[in-house]
Design a protein around this motif. Structure first.
Motif, short mmCIF file in Angstrom:
data_model
loop_
_atom_site.label_atom_id
_atom_site.label_comp_id
_atom_site.label_asym_id
_atom_site.label_seq_id
_atom_site.Cartn_x
_atom_site.Cartn_y
_atom_site.Cartn_z
N TRP A 235 0.86 -1.19 0.00
CA TRP A 235 0.00 0.00 0.00
C TRP A 235 0.88 1.23 0.00
O TRP A 235 1.98 1.23 0.58
N GLN B 298 -0.24 6.36 -5.63
CA GLN B 298 -0.85 5.19 -6.27
C GLN B 298 -0.90 5.40 -7.78
O GLN B 298 -1.29 6.45 -8.27
N TYR C 143 -3.49 -2.47 -3.44
CA TYR C 143 -3.68 -1.36 -2.50
C TYR C 143 -5.02 -1.50 -1.77
O TYR C 143 -5.11 -1.22 -0.57
#
Length: 268
Positions: free
Chosen positions: A62, A68, A260
């Motif tokens: 994550w 991201q 994630y």
């Protein structure tokens, strides 16, 4: 001695993919998932040799939302999707990356890492080169030198200035020195983007057709997605959108994002 393009092509044809061999490593947090989309793509591509089997890609379990879709294991996933090579995803926690076990896999404790048939490869550029050797879609035989040149250009010429701006804006934005440094950093990015945009004028991809170099270049350009700098250059903006619209990119992005979601921290 004068080196002609033909001479360089002959030399390059003898090169072998770079691999780094380390002991077999177990999944650190027990999370393992398989890419659902790749197997159906294998028949579309002319693979040069069947050298990669039992592929696993390591990425961070994550990262914060601003990062991201930017972590470099995305590049490897994208290349595998384009090549039609099946792979599994393995996740390493940020706090686990400095462990002795993971340092044996990657000395710097970062991602990506690719495991294949008992061998381990590190560094996104080297991994993508190894993958591209499997498939003419990523490294056409008649454009091998040119593809390698643009892969190096993405990593060595374009990425440093864009990554520098990302660090200033996203990682160090609460530090006083960034206020003084940022204008110069933006100018450096604009210089690189202007030159790249001029090259792309009239071209869909860096070499006319899609190659591994476009995977690296497009993911580099995404480092400044928090700005409007790419949008200032129409050919460059169109190029990035064209790359991101590719089904293989979208599949890679979904696979990374799935990790994630699976490993998102529980709110206190």
């Amino acid at each position: 001695m004068r080196w002609t393009v033909e001479t360089l092509r002959k030399i390059a044809s003898t090169l072998q993919p770079v691999t780094f061999v380390t002991p077999t490593f177990r999944v650190l947090d027990g999370n393992l998932s398989r890419s659902p989309s790749i197997g159906n793509n294998r028949s579309r591509h002319d693979t040069r040799r069947n050298g990669m089997k039992d592929i696993a890609v390591w990425g961070f379990a994550w990262v914060p939302p601003f990062a991201q879709g930017l972590v470099r294991d995305l590049r490897v996933r994208w290349a595998l999707e384009e090549a039609g090579l099946p792979y599994e995803s393995r996740w390493i926690g940020i706090d686990q990356r400095t462990s002795e076990g993971y340092r044996r896999k990657h000395p710097f404790g970062v991602v990506p890492v690719l495991d294949s048939d008992g061998e381990t490869m590190i560094e996104s550029g080297a991994i993508i080169y190894a993958i591209a050797e499997q498939c003419d879609v990523l490294m056409p035989r008649n454009l091998r030198i040119e593809t390698l040149a643009w892969m190096f250009a993405a990593l060595n010429t374009v990425e440093p200035s864009l990554w520098n701006l990302f660090v200033i804006d996203q990682l160090k934005n609460d530090e006083a020195w960034t206020t003084l440094r940022r204008p110069g950093a933006v100018d450096e990015v604009r210089d690189r983007l202007a030159a790249l945009s001029a090259w792309l004028e009239g071209r869909e991809y860096l070499l006319g057709r899609f190659t591994a170099a476009d995977i690296l270049m497009a993911t580099v350009l995404r480092f400044v997605r928090h700005t409007n700098l790419v949008a200032e250059f129409s050919p460059l903006d169109s190029y990035l959108k064209r790359c991101e619209a590719r089904p293989a990119f979208q599949a890679a992005l979904r696979n990374q994002a799935a990790g994630y979601v699976q490993n998102a921290p529980v709110a206190a």
